[in-house]
Design a protein around this motif. Structure first.
Motif, PDB file in Angstrom:
ATOM      1  N   GLY A  46      10.670  23.318 -16.113  1.00 17.34           N
ATOM      2  CA  GLY A  46       9.440  24.060 -16.336  1.00 17.34           C
ATOM      3  C   GLY A  46       8.565  23.567 -17.475  1.00 17.34           C
ATOM      4  N   TYR A  47       8.947  22.482 -18.123  1.00 13.78           N
ATOM      5  CA  TYR A  47       8.104  21.945 -19.196  1.00 13.78           C
ATOM      6  C   TYR A  47       6.843  21.339 -18.596  1.00 13.78           C
ATOM      7  N   ARG A  48       5.704  21.554 -19.236  1.00 16.25           N
ATOM      8  CA  ARG A  48       4.445  20.968 -18.798  1.00 16.25           C
ATOM      9  C   ARG A  48       3.960  19.923 -19.786  1.00 16.25           C
ATOM     10  N   GLU A  49       4.546  19.896 -20.989  1.00 15.92           N
ATOM     11  CA  GLU A  49       4.231  18.859 -21.963  1.00 15.92           C
ATOM     12  C   GLU A  49       5.497  18.527 -22.733  1.00 15.92           C
ATOM     13  N   VAL A  50       5.783  17.246 -22.856  1.00 18.68           N
ATOM     14  CA  VAL A  50       6.957  16.780 -23.587  1.00 18.68           C
ATOM     15  C   VAL A  50       6.544  15.599 -24.463  1.00 18.68           C
ATOM     16  N   ARG A  51       7.451  15.231 -25.342  1.00 19.90           N
ATOM     17  CA  ARG A  51       7.189  14.091 -26.230  1.00 19.90           C
ATOM     18  C   ARG A  51       8.344  13.116 -26.093  1.00 19.90           C
ATOM     19  N   ALA A  79      -0.515   9.998 -23.737  1.00 18.56           N
ATOM     20  CA  ALA A  79      -1.281   9.415 -24.842  1.00 18.56           C
ATOM     21  C   ALA A  79      -0.381   9.371 -26.070  1.00 18.56           C
ATOM     22  N   ASP A  80      -0.825   8.630 -27.096  1.00 19.18           N
ATOM     23  CA  ASP A  80      -0.091   8.650 -28.359  1.00 19.18           C
ATOM     24  C   ASP A  80       0.004  10.089 -28.853  1.00 19.18           C
ATOM     25  N   ALA A  81       1.115  10.414 -29.472  1.00 14.04           N
ATOM     26  CA  ALA A  81       1.290  11.746 -30.055  1.00 14.04           C
ATOM     27  C   ALA A  81       0.374  11.888 -31.269  1.00 14.04           C
ATOM     28  N   SER A  82       0.140  13.118 -31.675  1.00 18.86           N
ATOM     29  CA  SER A  82      -0.663  13.346 -32.880  1.00 18.86           C
ATOM     30  C   SER A  82       0.086  12.782 -34.088  1.00 18.86           C
ATOM     31  N   ALA A  83      -0.617  12.560 -35.168  1.00 22.85           N
ATOM     32  CA  ALA A  83      -0.026  11.964 -36.371  1.00 22.85           C
ATOM     33  C   ALA A  83       1.173  12.757 -36.878  1.00 22.85           C
ATOM     34  N   ASP A  84       1.102  14.084 -36.821  1.00 19.56           N
ATOM     35  CA  ASP A  84       2.207  14.904 -37.316  1.00 19.56           C
ATOM     36  C   ASP A  84       3.372  14.976 -36.332  1.00 19.56           C
ATOM     37  N   ALA A  85       3.209  14.408 -35.131  1.00 16.56           N
ATOM     38  CA  ALA A  85       4.272  14.421 -34.130  1.00 16.56           C
ATOM     39  C   ALA A  85       4.780  13.013 -33.821  1.00 16.56           C
ATOM     40  N   THR A  91       5.029   9.282 -27.659  1.00 15.88           N
ATOM     41  CA  THR A  91       4.037   9.482 -26.612  1.00 15.88           C
ATOM     42  C   THR A  91       4.101  10.915 -26.112  1.00 15.88           C
ATOM     43  N   ARG A  92       2.931  11.558 -26.079  1.00 13.10           N
ATOM     44  CA  ARG A  92       2.813  12.914 -25.540  1.00 13.10           C
ATOM     45  C   ARG A  92       2.571  12.776 -24.045  1.00 13.10           C
ATOM     46  N   VAL A  93       3.364  13.508 -23.258  1.00 14.00           N
ATOM     47  CA  VAL A  93       3.305  13.399 -21.807  1.00 14.00           C
ATOM     48  C   VAL A  93       2.954  14.757 -21.211  1.00 14.00           C
ATOM     49  N   THR A  94       1.960  14.775 -20.349  1.00 16.60           N
ATOM     50  CA  THR A  94       1.623  15.986 -19.613  1.00 16.60           C
ATOM     51  C   THR A  94       2.243  15.861 -18.231  1.00 16.60           C
ATOM     52  N   LEU A  95       3.046  16.868 -17.873  1.00 17.62           N
ATOM     53  CA  LEU A  95       3.715  16.858 -16.579  1.00 17.62           C
ATOM     54  C   LEU A  95       2.935  17.695 -15.581  1.00 17.62           C
ATOM     55  N   ALA A  96       2.877  17.231 -14.364  1.00 19.50           N
ATOM     56  CA  ALA A  96       2.189  17.960 -13.303  1.00 19.50           C
ATOM     57  C   ALA A  96       3.044  19.145 -12.878  1.00 19.50           C
ATOM     58  N   PRO A  97       2.397  20.264 -12.557  1.00 15.95           N
ATOM     59  CA  PRO A  97       3.169  21.398 -12.056  1.00 15.95           C
ATOM     60  C   PRO A  97       3.775  21.041 -10.701  1.00 15.95           C
ATOM     61  N   PRO A  98       4.861  21.711 -10.321  1.00 16.49           N
ATOM     62  CA  PRO A  98       5.460  21.403  -9.018  1.00 16.49           C
ATOM     63  C   PRO A  98       4.495  21.767  -7.897  1.00 16.49           C
ATOM     64  N   GLU A  99       4.557  21.000  -6.846  1.00 17.64           N
ATOM     65  CA  GLU A  99       3.698  21.288  -5.703  1.00 17.64           C
ATOM     66  C   GLU A  99       4.218  22.526  -4.995  1.00 17.64           C
ATOM     67  N   ARG A 100       3.292  23.353  -4.563  1.00 22.49           N
ATOM     68  CA  ARG A 100       3.683  24.563  -3.833  1.00 22.49           C
ATOM     69  C   ARG A 100       3.949  24.174  -2.385  1.00 22.49           C
ATOM     70  N   PRO A 101       4.986  24.771  -1.804  1.00 24.83           N
ATOM     71  CA  PRO A 101       5.240  24.468  -0.381  1.00 24.83           C
ATOM     72  C   PRO A 101       4.095  24.989   0.479  1.00 24.83           C
TER      73      PRO A 101
END
Length: 110
Positions: A46-51, A79-85, A91-101
């Motif tokens: 269920g994560y939508r953003e990870v590093r 994209a590159d993570a923010s300076a404090d991260a 790298t900050r990664v945005t994950l796509a939500p699961p496709e609905r059936p």
């Protein structure tokens, strides 16, 4: 494995799925497969953003990570993570939500 013997090195290592993974503990030859499996598991959890923390170094690990991200089906962007991260060492990664059936083209009313 026998009692008191060395651990079985061929056994898979279970890594807890969190909002980040630090690749410093993994040999370079395993980075691509570790990142692929992590992204799939993080999206399923269920994560939508990870590093992904790959370090600054010479950029080899970052290039491997970015190649995996560019082709992974659950990655919506990165994209590159923010300076404090971690800045360019992560790298900050945005994950796509699961496709609905789909319902096979039928309307909800039948």
């Amino acid at each position: 494995m026998t009692a008191g013997g060395p651990p079985d090195e061929s056994a898979p290592v279970r890594v807890p799925i969190e909002d980040r993974i630090d690749l410093h503990a993994y040999p370079a030859r395993e980075v691509a497969s570790v990142v692929e499996e992590y992204l799939t598991a993080a999206a399923a959890a269920g994560y939508r953003e990870v590093r992904v923390i790959h370090g600054k170094g010479t950029g080899v690990q970052k290039a491997i990570v970015r190649a995996v991200l560019a082709r992974h089906p659950r990655v919506a962007g990165f994209a590159d993570a923010s300076a404090d991260a971690g800045g360019w060492g992560a790298t900050r990664v945005t994950l796509a939500p699961p496709e609905r059936p789909t319902s096979g083209g039928r309307s909800p009313c039948g």
